[in-house]
Design an enzyme around this catalytic site. Structure first.
Site, PDB file in Angstrom:
ATOM      1  N   ASP A 183     -18.409   6.507   4.751  1.00  0.00           N
ATOM      2  CA  ASP A 183     -19.127   5.248   4.964  1.00  0.00           C
ATOM      3  C   ASP A 183     -18.249   4.086   4.525  1.00  0.00           C
ATOM      4  OD1 ASP A 183     -21.139   3.601   5.776  1.00  0.00           O
ATOM      5  OD2 ASP A 183     -22.425   3.916   4.042  1.00  0.00           O
ATOM      6  N   LYS A 186     -14.595   1.818   9.370  1.00  0.00           N
ATOM      7  CA  LYS A 186     -14.764   2.705  10.520  1.00  0.00           C
ATOM      8  C   LYS A 186     -13.424   3.054  11.165  1.00  0.00           C
ATOM      9  CE  LYS A 186     -18.624   1.593   9.058  1.00  0.00           C
ATOM     10  NZ  LYS A 186     -19.053   2.336   7.853  1.00  0.00           N
ATOM     11  N   ASP A 211     -21.181   7.681   8.901  1.00  0.00           N
ATOM     12  CA  ASP A 211     -22.198   6.669   9.195  1.00  0.00           C
ATOM     13  C   ASP A 211     -21.651   5.625  10.169  1.00  0.00           C
ATOM     14  OD1 ASP A 211     -24.586   5.301   9.079  1.00  0.00           O
ATOM     15  OD2 ASP A 211     -24.145   4.287   7.187  1.00  0.00           O
ATOM     16  N   ASN A 212     -22.574   4.933  10.836  1.00  0.00           N
ATOM     17  CA  ASN A 212     -22.240   3.790  11.711  1.00  0.00           C
ATOM     18  C   ASN A 212     -21.316   4.157  12.866  1.00  0.00           C
ATOM     19  OD1 ASN A 212     -22.050   2.172   8.614  1.00  0.00           O
ATOM     20  ND2 ASN A 212     -23.673   1.725  10.073  1.00  0.00           N
ATOM     21  N   GLU A 241     -28.931   0.183   9.336  1.00  0.00           N
ATOM     22  CA  GLU A 241     -29.595  -0.046   8.062  1.00  0.00           C
ATOM     23  C   GLU A 241     -30.269  -1.422   8.005  1.00  0.00           C
ATOM     24  OE1 GLU A 241     -25.056  -0.446   7.574  1.00  0.00           O
ATOM     25  OE2 GLU A 241     -26.461   1.000   8.433  1.00  0.00           O
TER      26      GLU A 241
END
Length: 259
Positions: A183, A186, A211-212, A241
């Site tokens: 996380d 990226k 994540d993401n 989120e």
């Protein structure tokens, strides 16, 4: 100079764009512009303001209440780029299912994900969490201890992930990770995944969560995971989120070691 007639012709198009992307504009305002302005006006970073809110409202030694207080802050006050409660439940469920003994987190930030992971660890397990920003790490250290986790359970390592990963075995005693949660930046996902492979830090059958991967997105990471032959890969679709209207997802990789 553009004539009024041409400007009026584009007006419906502009209105349509504003309506379609209004949630992203709100995110831009809350997560970037408003936070930047408050940082300048108060002289206190957003992450430190969030910790002050935790001190005032969270119950020390209660990880769930610490997470709930973080969520209250992010919904009501200022946006924080944490995994959040919706995707957090996905991470928590998979952690309970796999019951790993050695967990690695890349991207501690304020410590939200760290507390989420630590409170779901099985007995005797250890969490190694890596944060490249010393200012964020200082806040995370206080959040982790506020939640009741000591250094035997959670080890916070400060430094760029590209420099820390090659040292994990020799300097921090992590032979192989059973569970990895990404996380951080990226653009670093693919690089760091390959570093974990190169230094043989993934146990056979290890779970890697990222994540993401849909917003802001990690397309090269996903493409590699799906095509390299070393992983079974799927994406758990959810929302960003604290912004239910913006689609996002968590990638789940199972390391097979083939390929």
């Amino acid at each position: 100079m553009v004539s009024p007639a041409i400007a009026l012709a584009f007006l419906p198009f502009l209105v349509t764009l504003l309506i379609r992307y209004r949630h992203y504009l709100v995110l831009l305002y809350r997560a970037v512009l408003a936070a930047w302005l408050r940082d300048r006006l108060t002289g206190v970073p957003r992450e430190q303001r969030a910790f002050q809110y935790l001190l005032a409202h969270a119950i020390p030694g209660d990880p769930q209440h610490v997470l709930q207080t973080f969520d209250q802050w992010s919904y009501r006050c200022e946006h924080l780029s944490c995994v959040g409660p919706i995707k957090g439940r996905i991470v928590e469920r998979l952690l309970y299912e796999r019951a790993p003994q050695r967990v690695l987190e890349l991207g501690t930030y304020c410590g939200y994900g760290t507390v989420l992971l630590a409170q779901a660890l099985p007995a005797g397990a250890r969490l190694y969490t890596v944060e490249g920003n010393p200012r964020h790490a200082a806040v995370a250290e206080k959040v982790i201890r506020l939640a009741g986790f000591d250094e035997q359970t959670v080890e916070l390592i400060v430094g760029p992930s590209a420099e820390v990963i090659p040292r994990l075995r020799e300097q921090h005693g992590l032979p192989k990770a059973d569970f990895v949660f990404m996380d951080h930046g990226k653009r670093c996902y693919l690089r760091d995944l390959r570093l974990l492979e190169t230094h043989q830090l993934l146990a056979q059958g290890a779970t890697v969560l990222a994540d993401n991967v849909l917003f802001p997105g990690a397309p090269h990471f996903l493409q590699y995971a799906k095509t390299c032959g070393k992983y079974r890969c799927k994406v758990h679709r959810a929302s960003l989120e604290y912004f239910r209207a913006i689609p996002d997802g968590v990638a789940e990789l199972c390391y097979t070691g083939n390929g």
